[in-house]
Enzyme design. Sequence first.
Site, PDB file in Angstrom:
ATOM      1  N   GLU A  28       1.155  -0.903  -0.117  1.00  0.00           N
ATOM      2  CA  GLU A  28       0.228  -0.466   0.281  1.00  0.00           C
ATOM      3  C   GLU A  28       0.954   1.027  -0.277  1.00  0.00           C
ATOM      4  OE1 GLU A  28      -2.630   1.242   3.757  1.00  0.00           O
ATOM      5  OE2 GLU A  28      -4.163   0.128   2.781  1.00  0.00           O
ATOM      6  N   ASP A  47      -1.035  12.330 -10.293  1.00  0.00           N
ATOM      7  CA  ASP A  47       0.056  11.180 -10.824  1.00  0.00           C
ATOM      8  C   ASP A  47       0.474  10.906 -12.015  1.00  0.00           C
ATOM      9  OD1 ASP A  47      -0.541   9.941  -7.804  1.00  0.00           O
ATOM     10  OD2 ASP A  47      -1.748   8.145  -9.025  1.00  0.00           O
ATOM     11  N   ARG A  59      16.115  14.787 -14.921  1.00  0.00           N
ATOM     12  CA  ARG A  59      15.322  15.407 -15.181  1.00  0.00           C
ATOM     13  C   ARG A  59      15.040  16.146 -13.910  1.00  0.00           C
ATOM     14  NH1 ARG A  59      12.414  12.939 -18.867  1.00  0.00           N
ATOM     15  NH2 ARG A  59      12.693  10.692 -19.197  1.00  0.00           N
ATOM     16  N   HIS A  62      13.158  21.040 -11.191  1.00  0.00           N
ATOM     17  CA  HIS A  62      11.783  21.947 -11.466  1.00  0.00           C
ATOM     18  C   HIS A  62      11.660  22.764  -9.919  1.00  0.00           C
ATOM     19  CE1 HIS A  62      12.567  19.390 -14.896  1.00  0.00           C
ATOM     20  NE2 HIS A  62      12.907  20.386 -15.303  1.00  0.00           N
ATOM     21  N   LYS A  72       5.449  17.486  -4.281  1.00  0.00           N
ATOM     22  CA  LYS A  72       5.547  16.251  -4.396  1.00  0.00           C
ATOM     23  C   LYS A  72       6.097  14.537  -4.290  1.00  0.00           C
ATOM     24  CE  LYS A  72       7.171  18.496  -9.117  1.00  0.00           C
ATOM     25  NZ  LYS A  72       8.638  18.422 -10.334  1.00  0.00           N
ATOM     26  N   TYR A 132       5.089   9.486  -9.870  1.00  0.00           N
ATOM     27  CA  TYR A 132       4.758  10.260  -8.879  1.00  0.00           C
ATOM     28  C   TYR A 132       4.042  11.134  -8.451  1.00  0.00           C
ATOM     29  CZ  TYR A 132       6.904  13.621 -12.482  1.00  0.00           C
ATOM     30  OH  TYR A 132       7.517  14.422 -13.499  1.00  0.00           O
ATOM     31  N   ASP A 170      16.599  21.730 -20.572  1.00  0.00           N
ATOM     32  CA  ASP A 170      17.174  21.945 -19.235  1.00  0.00           C
ATOM     33  C   ASP A 170      18.285  22.543 -19.062  1.00  0.00           C
ATOM     34  OD1 ASP A 170      15.306  20.916 -17.456  1.00  0.00           O
ATOM     35  OD2 ASP A 170      15.251  19.055 -17.211  1.00  0.00           O
TER      36      ASP A 170
END
Length: 186
Positions: A28, A47, A59, A62, A72, A132, A170
Amino acid sequence: MKIEPLNIPEVLRITPPKFGDSRGFFSETWSAAKLGAQGFNEHFVQDNHSFSAQPGTIRGLHCQLAPSIQGKLVRVVKGAIWDVAVDIRHGSPTYGKYAAAILSEANWAQLWIPGGFLHGFCTIEPHTEVIYKVTADYDRAAERAVIWNDPTLALPWPVEPGKALLSDKDMVAPRLADCEPWFSYQ
């Protein structure tokens, strides 16, 4: 679920239990009631799922500004990442500092990055998948970025600079010192 603050107390490692047997496992990974009983009461609206084929894929870094500030909750379902949160709340005692953790399918840990922090990660295994939850919808107009290798932040990315794989946006993000203050410490 186990909740552990990292070196910046607002950044949390959350590890859900994982129950296995000969068939596989069950976990869970999110429970509003169980986490709420421990004082974690975030409301998630979306999500996201990313796949990175190569190790060394970065990545970030941000964030999103008001009215779409995002917190997040990040987890890895395949592979592994070095996940980092940088405090950019002006006036914070940890302004410009970072908290980081390895997240992997093996350790099953998750990282909570609250609003007011930059977020980024680097894949450290091939074929990595990251899922995430976020507390606000994606808002292109509110999106901001800071260059991943900002010398002032001096983040210890687990990839050599010449081997980092980045998106076009980026690669040209500004340094934090060249950005206006986006968040204030309350």
